[in-house]
Each structure stands twice: as C-alpha cells, then as structure tokens.
Design a protein around this motif. Sequence first.
Motif, PDB file in Angstrom:
ATOM      1  N   ALA A   5       0.854  -1.192   0.000  1.00  0.00           N
ATOM      2  CA  ALA A   5       0.000   0.000   0.000  1.00  0.00           C
ATOM      3  C   ALA A   5       0.889   1.240   0.000  1.00  0.00           C
ATOM      4  O   ALA A   5       2.002   1.208   0.523  1.00  0.00           O
ATOM      5  N   PHE A   6       0.383   2.310  -0.570  1.00  0.00           N
ATOM      6  CA  PHE A   6       1.094   3.594  -0.574  1.00  0.00           C
ATOM      7  C   PHE A   6       0.097   4.659  -0.996  1.00  0.00           C
ATOM      8  O   PHE A   6      -0.925   4.366  -1.609  1.00  0.00           O
ATOM      9  N   LEU A  22       4.795   3.059  -9.827  1.00  0.00           N
ATOM     10  CA  LEU A  22       4.709   2.122  -8.709  1.00  0.00           C
ATOM     11  C   LEU A  22       3.331   1.466  -8.647  1.00  0.00           C
ATOM     12  O   LEU A  22       2.305   2.129  -8.799  1.00  0.00           O
ATOM     13  N   GLU A  23       3.324   0.157  -8.451  1.00  0.00           N
ATOM     14  CA  GLU A  23       2.082  -0.611  -8.358  1.00  0.00           C
ATOM     15  C   GLU A  23       2.131  -1.490  -7.107  1.00  0.00           C
ATOM     16  O   GLU A  23       3.205  -1.910  -6.673  1.00  0.00           O
ATOM     17  N   GLY A  88       6.002  -7.651   8.627  1.00  0.00           N
ATOM     18  CA  GLY A  88       6.345  -6.610   7.657  1.00  0.00           C
ATOM     19  C   GLY A  88       6.769  -5.336   8.340  1.00  0.00           C
ATOM     20  O   GLY A  88       6.896  -5.270   9.571  1.00  0.00           O
ATOM     21  N   VAL A  89       6.960  -4.319   7.530  1.00  0.00           N
ATOM     22  CA  VAL A  89       7.391  -3.012   8.028  1.00  0.00           C
ATOM     23  C   VAL A  89       6.657  -1.942   7.237  1.00  0.00           C
ATOM     24  O   VAL A  89       6.526  -2.049   6.015  1.00  0.00           O
ATOM     25  N   SER A  90       6.195  -0.941   7.933  1.00  0.00           N
ATOM     26  CA  SER A  90       5.645   0.219   7.231  1.00  0.00           C
ATOM     27  C   SER A  90       6.688   1.325   7.308  1.00  0.00           C
ATOM     28  O   SER A  90       7.505   1.357   8.227  1.00  0.00           O
ATOM     29  N   HIS A  91       6.650   2.174   6.326  1.00  0.00           N
ATOM     30  CA  HIS A  91       7.532   3.339   6.403  1.00  0.00           C
ATOM     31  C   HIS A  91       6.862   4.496   5.700  1.00  0.00           C
ATOM     32  O   HIS A  91       6.027   4.318   4.818  1.00  0.00           O
ATOM     33  N   PHE A  92       7.185   5.673   6.179  1.00  0.00           N
ATOM     34  CA  PHE A  92       6.782   6.850   5.434  1.00  0.00           C
ATOM     35  C   PHE A  92       7.946   7.818   5.416  1.00  0.00           C
ATOM     36  O   PHE A  92       8.745   7.865   6.343  1.00  0.00           O
TER      37      PHE A  92
END
Length: 168
Positions: A5-6, A22-23, A88-92
């Motif tokens: 997701a993004f 990006l997909e 997992g990891v999220s990042h912003f």
Amino acid sequence: YDFIAFNTMYKCEVYRIFKIDLEVGMNFRALLQKMSVENQKKAMSLWERAMKGTGFTVVESFKDKRYDGLDFEIHYNPIHDSEGKLIGVSHFAINVHQRIQNEKKLEESKVELENVVKSLEIQNKELELLKELMSFLQSSLSMDDAIEIIKNYSKRILSGTSGIVYLI
C-alpha cells in the motif's frame, strides 16, 4: 520487500525520482536498480535494520546527479500479527530538504549575529574608554597632564593596532 500500500504522494515521488509507475505488489528491488550503488547500500541497510522488528526514524540524504534535495526523514515501524510475529514493516518518508536548508541558513545567521554582538561589545568598551578619557581630559590642569592621560588611554583604546604615533 513488496509494496502492499502507498498513497498518491508516495507514488508521485517515486515516479519523479525513478520514472517508475509504482504498483501494489511491486518489489522494492525495482527501485534499487535505478539507484546508485551508494544509495542502494544505504536503502538496503535501512530496510534490513527495519526488518529486525524495531521502529526508528532517520534523516538521510541520497545523492543523485539528476536531482538536488533528496533529503528525507524516514519513519520505519514494524508490523506484527496477532501473535506478535513480525510480518512486515511500514515506512513513510517526508522530503525535508527545505527544512535542512533553512536550518543551515539559521545556523549561518546565528554565527553572523554572534559576530555582530562581539563587535558591538568591543565598540561599547571602546566608547566607555573614550568617555573616561574625555572626563579625565576635562579635569586635567596642564598640557603635560593631558598628554600623559592621552598616552595611557591611547594604548588601551588602540590595543589592537601594531603601532601608535602620537603627535601633539
């Protein structure tokens, strides 16, 4: 490392920098191929650190001859399942180039201001000495007294000079 997701801004920034649309499901390695070796190492090091399960925030500058201003504050946060297993990891990432530039300008201004204050302090001391000199000269009774007072104060007032010539 697959993107799950993004937001639109993230996708636009990826396109701006890498010219990749990006997909969801795309692997992060697709971006790595577009990076310099130095940036690849930096990015992989950050992701590997993030995959150890501890959240962290960094400010990193990425070098790219095509772009200035690739300075990012990046937040990494682990994602755990209901059993506490890391899944997992999220990042912003926030582009902080302008903030960094402003901080540099602020620091330069601070140094400049400190120099101005030091200069004003020196000038203030010199003015105080001149005030004292004038007071003593007004109370001197003879030319010899006045010359002696001028000699003593000239040394103090002009202490930063390499030589003094008195002509009276």
